[in-house]
Design a protein around this motif. Structure first.
Motif: not given
Lengths: 400, 364
Positions: A108-109, A153-158
């Motif tokens: 996502c970067s 859904q894209t999870v970005v919980n590190a």
């Protein structure tokens, strides 16, 4: 939390520096070898070792998606393996209510692109990378490639993104909003995280040593692990039965610090409690624990104390010595390894561990490949931001 | 299951707080700023709806804010405003989950960080800048400031981010995993996005983007935060109404099942080529509105539509729509004046990249 229904895992795919498919990866764990080296996929003046996927792994002829991030290529490669492992094909996915939920960080970067003022000259070359950033995370790539029609859904919980994605996807199945969910985690190695971890002084300049007295930080890695979760109806239709089950999931937050683990382990304990309650299991049911075990001073100390308190005598290990810390993919890759270890009835030696740390309680990771009894295990992931995520997994009827 | 909205916290180009949003809906007033982007080819001017976070000082002491960038400040302020509105700021909140959505993430900080690593002769990276660039940084600060140890989720799925966040919030409450969820979204203006707007809409760029196709004034870049305190419906009256359903899918592959007897708030903000397709999917003559003229174009704009829908439920009024180039279709019955909501539900619909859609329906 009340106990919840198990959710069937029909297939698994995995790619990381240990191998290009799950079997290769698992076999590698038992060999006790590892070969971290300075990165070759991007140029840098820093030289600490990482675990890269060095092979030209992406078989472009198999996919229509081409101009995508490396993270997406890792995810698609693992997805194709998982679909095949489940005995499905693309057509199956097009006719069912399929969702996708993938954990990532780098996916996502906008990266490998420099947007200096000088770059803001050429309009034609500017829109393409911005659009690529906006529209190509691994979930979108999977959705586009396999014509998915359900929720995304894209999870970005590190670093707990992969295991959180699995836990959330299990809820999608239980609540009936999907017949099938493609879930897991994917992350590539790139310059920013490589340099960023160095700035935090938590990179080991030598191969990492989780839980060891002389541990000095982590080694970064990259990869993806993808799971095909299915509803009870689909499970009944499967001739060979599911490969494994997600029995329970728990997550909680430290509310303490961005990059440091909470010393009393409160968040991790809460996550474990929730996972145990939802899976209706007790510590004596757990055959082993696949720990987060990064090799950093704080993480390993807190984790060993919590495991000693909550699971006395239960064997545990870290696989990061074989794969590096694959960040958003770590929780998923380690869940995949947890299942294959259950299938084999053996756990690998926790590579890098030789000398116990006197500050830790007398609970040490397994030093050599060991036989285990039981068909349930726990996989735990800790993350920047104080996220803690825990999965309870078991084997299914079908074992490859 | 019904999920009640107990509190709302919003900030954006229209102001700060649900009161300012309500005023903007009545008066139509909002203020855009002109941002100047320096390039070697000269300065470029870009309009943007910016958010002011001054009110954060009334919730958080200065010392705790010293390492926090604008993006995270917006998220924190949105959360505190929502909790204040729900009268839960100082109360025992029980087990609360936190879910934060973002389309872009912390772009200013991230691009600065990337430039420092990629373009500098020696790779340099500030540890604070790096840890703040991690996508869950905003959720981390919020959990620390609120001392909330419950489940904490960050999602980033471009223009479906906020819908997927609400989907998880809905599920957590349905599973009785938590007693309440603080859910919302945040996105910020950055010069990269400003330049992107310039490439898409500047009349000089004949070969680029949406020039001649979409109205640039309709697609002014927005930034801000929108947060909601959600809880399972109980006997307590819920003035903002409740969340009835959350749905996601792909309209190009399988169409959309939309709720009946609904007014539709469309997330047509000028940044998706799908904007022009709303007319094909909305039931004929259904009431429609778009409010991106108040908050601008940003991936999480649907969050503002949800806040506006909640205000409509509270007041019993559907507010007049802003203008939009997509309203040329005769099939759409645009809300040109404030109208009585009546017994209608409100459906906040977003058509997004790759044919994805998400809708959230609210009822009184």
């Amino acid at each position: 939390m009340k106990p919840v229904a198990p959710v069937a895992i029909a297939g698994i795919g995995c790619i990381c520096s240990a191998g290009l498919v799950l079997k290769e990866c698992t076999d590698f764990l038992y060999k006790g070898k590892r070969n971290p080296a300075p990165p070759v996929n991007f140029s840098t003046k820093l030289t600490f070792p990482v675990f890269e996927v060095l092979e030209d792994f992406f078989q472009s002829s198999l996919f229509k998606e081409q101009n995508i991030l490396r993270t997406c290529k890792l995810a698609l490669t693992a997805t194709l393996e998982a679909i095949s492992d489940a005995g499905f094909d693309r057509k199956t996915l097009e006719t069912k209510r399929v969702g996708a939920c993938i954990g990532t960080n780098v996916g996502c970067s906008m990266h490998n692109e420099s947007f200096s003022n000088d770059g803001m000259e050429d309009k034609t070359s500017f829109i393409t990378p911005v659009n690529r950033f906006l529209f190509s995370n691994p979930t979108s790539s999977i959705a586009s490639e396999f014509k998915i029609t359900g929720p995304l859904q894209t999870v970005v919980n590190a670093c707990s993104s992969g295991s959180d994605a699995l836990g959330l996807s299990a809820s999608w199945i239980r609540s009936g909003i999907c017949d099938i969910v493609i879930t897991g985690g994917a992350d590539e190695m790139y310059q920013i995280t490589y340099t960023g971890f160095k700035s935090l002084l938590i990179n080991d300049d030598s191969p990492c040593k989780p839980f060891d007295l002389n541990r000095n930080g982590l080694n970064l890695g990259e990869g993806a692990a993808i799971f095909i979760l299915v509803s009870e109806e689909i499970e009944k239709e499967m001739k060979k039965g599911p490969r494994a089950y997600i029995l329970g999931y728990g997550s909680a937050t430290d509310a303490f610090h961005h990059t440091k683990t909470r010393p009393d382990g409160k968040g991790l304990k809460l996550a474990i409690e929730e996972a145990m309650e939802t899976s209706d299991t007790t510590p004596s049911d757990i055959a082993f624990i696949n720990a987060h075990g990064t090799g950093t001073l704080d993480n390993d100390l807190v984790e060993s104390r919590v495991l000693y308190e909550m699971f006395p005598g239960v064997p545990f290990f870290s696989t990061k010595g074989y794969t590096g810390h694959t960040l958003g993919a770590a929780g998923a890759i380690e869940a995949a390894f947890t299942i294959t270890c259950l299938e084999k009835g053996r756990v690998p030696a926790s590579v890098g561990f030789t000398t116990p740390d006197p500050e830790m309680p007398p609970a040490y990771p397994v030093k050599q490949n060991s036989t285990i009894n039981g068909n349930k295990a726990l996989s735990e992931t800790l993350a920047f931001g104080g996220n803690n995520s825990v999965l309870i997994l078991s084997t299914g009827e079908h074992q490859p | 299951m019904k999920i009640s909205i107990k509190g709302i916290g919003v900030l954006g180009g229209f102001g700060c707080g649900i009161g300012d949003l309500n005023k903007a809906l009545i008066t139509g007033k909002r203020s855009s700023s002109t941002m100047v982007i320096k390039t070697t080819g000269g300065d470029i001017e870009v309009p943007a709806f910016l958010a002011n976070t001054d009110r954060l000082k009334s919730f958080v002491n200065k010392r705790d804010l010293r390492r926090i960038d604008h993006y995270i400040r917006m998220a924190i302020l949105g959360c505190f405003l929502a909790l204040e509105d729900a009268d839960m700021l100082h109360a025992n909140r029980g087990k609360m989950g936190i879910i934060i959505a973002t389309g872009y993430g912390s772009t200013c900080n991230t691009f600065d960080l990337q430039n420092s690593v990629i373009t500098e002769a020696a790779p340099f990276c500030s540890p604070i800048q790096f840890s703040n660039s991690v996508h869950n940084a905003a959720a981390t600060y919020i959990s620390i400031l609120l001392k909330e140890v419950g489940p904490n989720l960050s999602v980033s799925h471009y223009d479906m981010s906020i819908t997927s966040a609400f989907l998880s919030a809905y599920q957590w409450l349905q599973e009785e995993r938590v007693e309440s969820v603080l859910v919302g979204s945040v996105d910020e203006y950055s010069k990269i996005l400003g330049y992107f707007w310039h490439c898409l809409y500047n009349k000089g760029n004949k070969k680029e983007g949406f020039v001649g196709k979409m109205n640039p004034e309709h697609a002014i870049i927005g930034e801000g935060a929108n947060f909601f305190v959600l809880a399972r419906e109980n006997e307590t009256a819920s003035p903002y109404g409740f969340i009835e359903d959350v749905k996601m899918g792909n309209f190009k592959r399988r169409g959309i099942n939309l709720p009946e007897n609904a007014a539709f708030f469309l997330g047509a903000d000028g940044y998706s080529e799908c904007d022009e397709q709303y007319a094909e999917y909305i039931p004929e003559k259904a009431l429609v509105a778009s409010y991106s003229h108040l908050y601008g174009g940003l991936p999480v704009g649907t969050g503002f539509d949800i806040a506006i829908a909640a205000l409509s439920n509270k007041s019993g009024t559907i507010f007049k729509s802003g203008d939009s180039s997509i309203f040329n279709s005769n099939r759409l019955n645009v809300i040109r004046h404030n109208e009585n909501l009546g017994s209608r539900r409100i459906c906040c619909l977003k058509l997004g990249a790759g044919g994805s859609y998400g809708w959230i329906s609210l009822n009184q």
